[in-house]
Design a protein around this motif. Structure first.
Motif, PDB file in Angstrom:
ATOM      1  N   HIS A   1       0.873  -1.339   0.120  1.00 15.01           N
ATOM      2  CA  HIS A   1      -0.103  -0.009   0.034  1.00 15.01           C
ATOM      3  C   HIS A   1       0.948   1.259  -0.182  1.00 15.01           C
ATOM      4  O   HIS A   1       1.556   1.597   0.980  1.00 15.01           O
ATOM      5  CB  HIS A   1      -1.004  -0.022   1.355  1.00 15.01           C
ATOM      6  CG  HIS A   1      -2.001   0.875   1.069  1.00 15.01           C
ATOM      7  ND1 HIS A   1      -3.333   0.771   1.226  1.00 15.01           N
ATOM      8  CD2 HIS A   1      -1.923   2.362   1.260  1.00 15.01           C
ATOM      9  CE1 HIS A   1      -4.020   1.865   1.315  1.00 15.01           C
ATOM     10  NE2 HIS A   1      -3.318   3.003   1.378  1.00 15.01           N
TER      11      HIS A   1
ATOM     12  N   HIS B   1       1.206   5.417  -2.014  1.00 14.59           N
ATOM     13  CA  HIS B   1       0.713   6.408  -2.891  1.00 14.59           C
ATOM     14  C   HIS B   1       1.826   7.084  -3.759  1.00 14.59           C
ATOM     15  O   HIS B   1       2.146   8.153  -3.491  1.00 14.59           O
ATOM     16  CB  HIS B   1      -0.334   7.337  -1.922  1.00 14.59           C
ATOM     17  CG  HIS B   1      -1.256   6.884  -1.428  1.00 14.59           C
ATOM     18  ND1 HIS B   1      -2.311   6.774  -1.808  1.00 14.59           N
ATOM     19  CD2 HIS B   1      -1.319   6.232  -0.119  1.00 14.59           C
ATOM     20  CE1 HIS B   1      -3.194   5.998  -0.768  1.00 14.59           C
ATOM     21  NE2 HIS B   1      -2.701   5.875   0.354  1.00 14.59           N
TER      22      HIS B   1
ATOM     23  N   GLU C   1      -8.505   2.529  -2.229  1.00 16.17           N
ATOM     24  CA  GLU C   1      -9.072   2.184  -0.783  1.00 16.17           C
ATOM     25  C   GLU C   1     -10.336   2.756  -0.521  1.00 16.17           C
ATOM     26  O   GLU C   1     -10.598   3.915  -0.980  1.00 16.17           O
ATOM     27  CB  GLU C   1      -7.866   2.916   0.225  1.00 16.17           C
ATOM     28  CG  GLU C   1      -7.590   4.348   0.203  1.00 16.17           C
ATOM     29  CD  GLU C   1      -6.487   4.545   1.430  1.00 16.17           C
ATOM     30  OE1 GLU C   1      -6.819   4.310   2.789  1.00 16.17           O
ATOM     31  OE2 GLU C   1      -5.407   4.769   0.873  1.00 16.17           O
TER      32      GLU C   1
ATOM     33  N   HIS D   1      -6.275  -2.395   5.800  1.00 11.70           N
ATOM     34  CA  HIS D   1      -4.801  -1.738   5.531  1.00 11.70           C
ATOM     35  C   HIS D   1      -4.335  -0.678   6.709  1.00 11.70           C
ATOM     36  O   HIS D   1      -5.422  -0.527   7.575  1.00 11.70           O
ATOM     37  CB  HIS D   1      -4.844  -1.173   4.083  1.00 11.70           C
ATOM     38  CG  HIS D   1      -4.741   0.562   4.314  1.00 11.70           C
ATOM     39  ND1 HIS D   1      -3.544   1.060   4.473  1.00 11.70           N
ATOM     40  CD2 HIS D   1      -5.738   1.443   4.270  1.00 11.70           C
ATOM     41  CE1 HIS D   1      -3.803   2.619   4.377  1.00 11.70           C
ATOM     42  NE2 HIS D   1      -5.260   2.685   4.209  1.00 11.70           N
TER      43      HIS D   1
ATOM     44  N   ASP E   1       2.078   2.864   3.203  1.00 11.65           N
ATOM     45  CA  ASP E   1       1.107   3.857   3.043  1.00 11.65           C
ATOM     46  C   ASP E   1       1.963   5.441   2.875  1.00 11.65           C
ATOM     47  O   ASP E   1       1.553   6.328   3.220  1.00 11.65           O
ATOM     48  CB  ASP E   1       0.329   3.973   4.557  1.00 11.65           C
ATOM     49  CG  ASP E   1      -1.204   4.850   4.206  1.00 11.65           C
ATOM     50  OD1 ASP E   1      -1.325   5.025   3.070  1.00 11.65           O
ATOM     51  OD2 ASP E   1      -1.757   5.195   5.137  1.00 11.65           O
TER      52      ASP E   1
HETATM   53 ZN    ZN Z   1      -3.508   4.814   1.746  1.00  8.85          ZN
END
Ligand code: ZN
Ligand code: ZN
Length: 268
Positions: free
Chosen positions: A6, A8, A91, A164, A214
């Motif tokens: 996970h 970005h 998500e 997550h 994340d």
């Molecule tokens: Zn995220």
């Protein structure tokens, strides 16, 4: 080899440094990453990363904190989920954190649109039989309740998925596992005050555990407070290895295998 389940990478602070980050990943033996979508508007950029790099994959979905942007319908998610290298829906989920400041003094009842949006994602995931990437914050009872209501109750044929950046209690972990879901640990597990979470990390059955960054958020110790990147996911693995009395290589291997199991599309 480590897998970041996970991140970005399309966010400006990471996308602008992509060659440097990919080099750091290679150096740290982080061989794969899943790029997570949070708005319909950014899907093309997230998907673009997965199309451009054979060790990146993409999701499609709208984050529960996203407002004043395109609201997806089931068909929009289904269509994008069918594109090459899109391996999950999300998500998605619920976020009731900070009702006073972050949510402008609204009540949980006012957030019916979040619950509706979550249901749309679950229906799309079930239709395409791809897993859900679930974000839940201060909303675990509703998150679990809606999943069950939509048929994600651990029965055969469900979409399944992962909770997550897990920060919930042991009880919530147990409930998520009962639904057949995976649990993903982020850098928070390395934070000094996160002993409860380390207990959860030691408890989750090995075959249901994933790791993530994340990034750009939540950099693990010793980089806490800095911009995070997938290259730091080994610090999450190291912490889990420590609390479970395992070698970090084993954690890397098992969590990578779990990633393949859950996000079957990465093997296609
Ligand atoms: Zn995220
Ligand atoms: Zn999230």
């Amino acid at each position: 080899m480590f897998t970041d389940s996970h991140c970005h990478l399309n966010f400006p602070e990471l996308q602008s440094r992509l060659p440097e980050i990919r080099a750091a990943m290679a150096e740290a033996e982080v061989t794969r990453a899943l790029c997570i979508c949070t708005t319909m508007e950014e899907f093309e950029a997230v998907h673009g990363l997965a199309l451009a790099h054979d060790n990146f994959w993409a999701t499609v979905g709208v984050h529960p904190d996203t407002e004043h942007m395109t609201e997806p319908e089931v068909a929009d998610l289904v269509q994008r989920a069918g594109l090459p290298r899109v391996v999950a829906i999300g998500e998605t989920g619920l976020d009731y954190y900070g009702m006073q400041d972050r949510k402008g003094g609204r009540s949980i009842a006012d957030l019916e649109w979040q619950r509706q949006r979550f249901r749309v994602h679950i229906r799309a995931a079930r239709e395409v039989q791809k897993p859900l990437v679930i974000h839940t914050r201060s909303a675990s009872a509703d998150t679990l309740g809606i999943l069950r209501e939509e048929g994600e109750d651990g029965s055969p044929g469900q979409a399944g998925g992962v909770f997550h950046c897990f920060t919930e209690t042991m009880e919530v972990a147990r409930a998520a596992l009962d639904l057949g879901y995976y649990i993903s640990m982020s850098g928070i597990v390395t934070f000094k005050n996160a002993q409860d979470l380390r207990d959860v990390a030691a408890f989750v059955p090995l075959e249901r555990l994933l790791i993530e960054t994340d990034s750009p958020y939540l950099a693990p110790v010793p980089y806490r407070g800095k911009i995070n990147s997938p290259a730091y996911v080994p610090f999450v693995a190291r912490q889990i290895a420590e609390v479970r009395g395992m070698r970090v290589e084993e954690v890397a291997e098992v969590t990578s295998r779990n990633f393949d199991q859950l996000f079957k599309g990465v093997l296609a």
